[in-house]
Design a protein around this motif. Structure first.
Motif, PDB file in Angstrom:
ATOM      1  N   UNK A  19       0.823  -1.205   0.000  1.00 57.21           N
ATOM      2  CA  UNK A  19       0.000   0.000   0.000  1.00 57.21           C
ATOM      3  C   UNK A  19       0.863   1.264   0.000  1.00 57.21           C
ATOM      4  N   UNK A  20       1.987   1.194   0.713  1.00 57.57           N
ATOM      5  CA  UNK A  20       2.888   2.349   0.724  1.00 57.57           C
ATOM      6  C   UNK A  20       3.494   2.565  -0.661  1.00 57.57           C
ATOM      7  N   UNK A  21       3.930   1.486  -1.309  1.00 56.77           N
ATOM      8  CA  UNK A  21       4.479   1.611  -2.660  1.00 56.77           C
ATOM      9  C   UNK A  21       3.440   2.200  -3.618  1.00 56.77           C
ATOM     10  N   UNK A  22       2.183   1.764  -3.484  1.00 54.76           N
ATOM     11  CA  UNK A  22       1.118   2.303  -4.339  1.00 54.76           C
ATOM     12  C   UNK A  22       0.832   3.764  -4.024  1.00 54.76           C
ATOM     13  N   UNK A  23       0.882   4.124  -2.738  1.00 54.04           N
ATOM     14  CA  UNK A  23       0.634   5.511  -2.358  1.00 54.04           C
ATOM     15  C   UNK A  23       1.729   6.426  -2.894  1.00 54.04           C
ATOM     16  N   UNK A  24       2.966   5.943  -2.900  1.00 53.44           N
ATOM     17  CA  UNK A  24       4.062   6.726  -3.471  1.00 53.44           C
ATOM     18  C   UNK A  24       3.811   6.973  -4.961  1.00 53.44           C
ATOM     19  N   UNK A  25       3.422   5.911  -5.670  1.00 49.41           N
ATOM     20  CA  UNK A  25       3.157   6.052  -7.102  1.00 49.41           C
ATOM     21  C   UNK A  25       2.020   7.036  -7.355  1.00 49.41           C
ATOM     22  N   UNK A  26       0.974   6.946  -6.544  1.00 53.07           N
ATOM     23  CA  UNK A  26      -0.173   7.842  -6.711  1.00 53.07           C
ATOM     24  C   UNK A  26       0.216   9.298  -6.460  1.00 53.07           C
ATOM     25  N   UNK A  27       1.211   9.504  -5.592  1.00 52.94           N
ATOM     26  CA  UNK A  27       1.663  10.861  -5.286  1.00 52.94           C
ATOM     27  C   UNK A  27       2.731  11.339  -6.260  1.00 52.94           C
ATOM     28  N   UNK A  28       3.084  10.503  -7.241  1.00 49.07           N
ATOM     29  CA  UNK A  28       4.102  10.882  -8.209  1.00 49.07           C
ATOM     30  C   UNK A  28       5.513  10.817  -7.666  1.00 49.07           C
ATOM     31  N   UNK A  29       5.736   9.933  -6.678  1.00 53.98           N
ATOM     32  CA  UNK A  29       7.048   9.799  -6.039  1.00 53.98           C
ATOM     33  C   UNK A  29       7.578   8.399  -6.298  1.00 53.98           C
ATOM     34  N   UNK A  30       8.840   8.285  -6.664  1.00 53.84           N
ATOM     35  CA  UNK A  30       9.455   6.981  -6.900  1.00 53.84           C
ATOM     36  C   UNK A  30       9.590   6.216  -5.591  1.00 53.84           C
ATOM     37  N   UNK A  31       9.214   4.956  -5.590  1.00 56.26           N
ATOM     38  CA  UNK A  31       9.426   4.073  -4.446  1.00 56.26           C
ATOM     39  C   UNK A  31      10.680   3.267  -4.728  1.00 56.26           C
ATOM     40  N   UNK A  32      11.682   3.399  -3.885  1.00 53.98           N
ATOM     41  CA  UNK A  32      12.948   2.695  -4.103  1.00 53.98           C
ATOM     42  C   UNK A  32      12.780   1.264  -3.592  1.00 53.98           C
ATOM     43  N   UNK A  33      12.271   0.419  -4.476  1.00 47.92           N
ATOM     44  CA  UNK A  33      11.981  -0.955  -4.121  1.00 47.92           C
ATOM     45  C   UNK A  33      11.207  -1.628  -5.241  1.00 47.92           C
TER      46      UNK A  33
END
Length: 649
Positions: free
Chosen positions: A90-104
């Protein structure tokens, strides 16, 4: 390349990521809880934002607050480190939704490998060998007992939703299954919010061997060799090394191939670790950690790579820097220095680091820590203080370098596993690579020997600390408390407790020193240590005083002595033994007795959860429960009364 990176973590891993970011010219943003306002990762980052209360649920697990900090700091990417939100889809998806790269890795890969049961089904379909067991959705107690009987005892109960030893219980006999299942479910629910379990055949002498993998967005997947993480306590790693020793070339090749197949089966991207259970020439998939591992430095030491840099480059859309694994160079061993008491079943320890010294880093020694002298180990997070990572041209050389580094360490103010680690690194069975997950328990008598009586020098240092005034300046002679007399010689009686032994020392003032039970002199040094002159020989002895406890640090070990009132009436030391209190702050998960119930020595009365560990509060003697001061779910502070016992008839 990424220009601004937020690190959604704390401690040594946050400091480690900040160092790599700075080397690459990336601006780093830290986040911190109330407990971490003055922490090292906050001081080292370019910017830092508060995100809530001390407990992780109020701060480091708050996706909304972390994303708000990222937006405020203009972060393009978030590195989750390990633990907390690092394996949260969910955190990885929230990062994507906010336009932020998830390092993972992608959220789908995190979900696929986050469930032990689902990952086992995927691995079986991909041709990766798995341990015989039950990985289904049905969770009724009777059904699970039937499945355990089908597999055959001993079996291993494991939490389906997590790792780190939480919710893991070996069951040797069918009649113990129900109780162990309840305990595993309780731990799993507390740790992961999910009490589902799976069952596996319990291998008798397994090794824990893992393979570091990396994958990019272009279909390239490689391994970076093996690590052995078999030496554990409470099912949690304490020593890791790379490459894993004593594997046949054929088995090593099968592990590499299986790890790559596992990563490709879930469309993996970034750093990951595929963990295997190895026994003889058999290897079975255990789980995949979809993040950077605590033990990643040993891989870096033998490959010369920076795995955090690789993660950042892949997150930015670059291909793998290399498409084939570099040959490992030499051998590396890592130990985790914890605030815990090996003599008390590795119970976590909290408090200030009154003295903390680590050896200087070198080409063959890497030090990773998120604390410095004066910082406090709090009850809110994992009790790891530091990691020491040694390298050598071969395994024995690496262990020798590690042993030498551990001798240089000093930890005081809290209880640590430093002595345990020193004995572990030099143990003959460790040198011979006789490794399996039962290593620490099998060699417990060597690794956790009975406490040695305090030597005369330790007694002398503690006595001198009691005799000398608190500061180094002599001051007004009428303020002195060291036995000085205007006429004649005064004497002092110093009582010191060393475990169950009590030493009563009568010391007579003689010139600049004392004589009697000890021939003693000395003074306080500017750095807080004592110069102890015992029998005419001078010694420099670091001593730390905390209330009535005196911690004495000698080259051959450390001793904590208690200063007693030498004139207290007999029996004063045993008063209050019937009141069982919380050893550290935590949450009560179970109360197993009722008021009026007769209990026997060693019986578990209550279970407390603190710092990722379950602590069992046991009866020190036969007795009767007269009062219960807690209930399941209560948050209690250190010293809070949990259960009171009265002597039985």
């Amino acid at each position: 390349m990424i220009k601004t990176l937020l690190i959604a973590n704390r401690g040594e891993i946050a400091c480690r990521i900040i160092r790599t970011a700075r080397r690459l010219g990336i601006r780093s943003i830290a986040v911190f809880s109330e407990a971490d306002a003055g922490a090292q990762h906050v001081l080292q980052a370019d910017e830092a934002y508060p995100i809530g209360g001390a407990r992780a649920a109020e701060s480091y697990l708050r996706i909304d607050r972390i994303l708000a900090a990222a937006k405020a700091g203009g972060a393009e990417a978030i590195h989750p480190g390990y633990g907390f939100l690092s394996e949260n889809a969910e955190f990885a998806e929230a990062c994507a939704a906010a336009g932020i790269l998830f390092v993972g890795p992608p959220p789908g890969a995190i979900r696929a490998m986050g469930s032990k049961a689902e990952s086992k089904r995927l691995m079986e379909a991909a041709g990766v060998p798995i341990v015989p067991g039950y990985h289904g959705e049905a969770q009724e107690e009777a059904f699970l007992a039937e499945q355990a009987a089908r597999i055959g005892f001993p079996v291993l109960i494991k939490a389906s939703a997590g790792g780190g030893g939480k919710g893991m219980r070996p069951v040797l006999r069918a009649e113990d299954f129900t109780a162990q299942l309840a305990g595993a479910r309780r731990e799993a629910k507390a740790a992961f919010g999910d009490d589902r379990v799976l069952l596996e055949r319990y291998l008798q002498k397994p090794r824990h061997v893992e393979v570091q993998v990396f994958a990019d967005r272009y279909g390239n997947t490689i391994h970076l060799h093996t690590r052995d993480c078999s030496v554990q306590r409470r099912h949690q790693k304490v020593l890791e090394e790379a490459p894993a020793p004593d594997l046949s070339p054929a088995l090593r090749a099968r592990l590499h191939e299986a790890a790559i197949a596992a990563a490709r089966a879930v469309g993996y991207v970034s750093a990951g670790t595929v963990e295997f259970i190895v026994e003889a020439e058999d290897a079975f998939f255990m789980e995949m950690n979809t993040r950077l591992q605590v033990e990643h430095p040993v891989t870096e030491m033998v490959t010369g790579l920076d795995l955090v840099e690789w993660q950042l480059r892949i997150a930015a859309g670059e291909p793998l820097p290399q498409t084939e694994a570099p040959a490992p160079h030499g051998h590396s061993v890592e130990v985790r220095l914890y605030a815990e008491d090996p003599a008390q079943d590795f119970r976590p320890s909290t408090g200030p680091l009154r003295r903390f010294r680590l050896p200087a880093p070198a080409f063959d020694l890497r030090i990773e820590s998120g604390v410095v002298q004066g910082d406090a180990i709090t009850p809110y997070y994992d009790p790891m203080i530091a990691k020491l990572v040694a390298w050598g041209p071969d395994r024995r050389a690496a262990l020798a370098r590690l042993s030498a580094a551990l001798v240089e360490c000093r930890v005081a103010g809290i209880t640590s596993n430093l002595g345990f680690l020193g004995r572990l690194a030099a143990h003959p069975a460790m040198l011979a690579a006789e490794l399996d997950t039962g290593f620490a328990l099998r060699h417990a008598a060597d690794l956790q020997p009975p406490a040695r009586p305090a030597p005369r020098l330790a007694l002398a240092a503690a006595a001198l600390d009691a005799l000398l005034p608190p500061d180094a300046a002599p001051g007004d002679p009428w303020d002195r408390q060291d036995g000085w007399r205007l006429q004649g010689a005064g004497s002092r009686l110093v009582a010191l407790a060393d475990g169950e032994a009590t030493h009563r020392l009568r010391l007579l003032r003689a010139g600049a020193g004392w004589e009697g039970d000890l021939q003693l002199a000395g003074r306080r040094l500017p750095d807080g240590a004592l110069q102890v002159v015992l029998d005419g020989t001078a010694h420099r002895v670091p001593v730390l005083r905390d209330g009535d406890a005196v911690q004495v640090l000698l080259p051959e070990g450390e001793w904590t002595l208690r200063c007693l009132d030498p004139y207290a009436p007999p029996g004063g030391e045993v008063a209050g033994q019937g009141r069982l209190s919380a050893p550290i702050p935590g949450r009560v998960v179970q109360v197993l007795v009722r008021e009026g119930e007769a209990v026997s020595r060693g019986q578990v009365l209550a279970v407390l959860e603190a710092m990722k560990t379950e602590l069992r509060i046991t009866a020190p003697a036969d007795g009767v429960v007269t009062h219960i001061g807690c209930a399941p779910g209560d948050s209690v502070e250190e010293g809070a009364e949990l259960v009171t016992l009265a002597a039985g008839d």
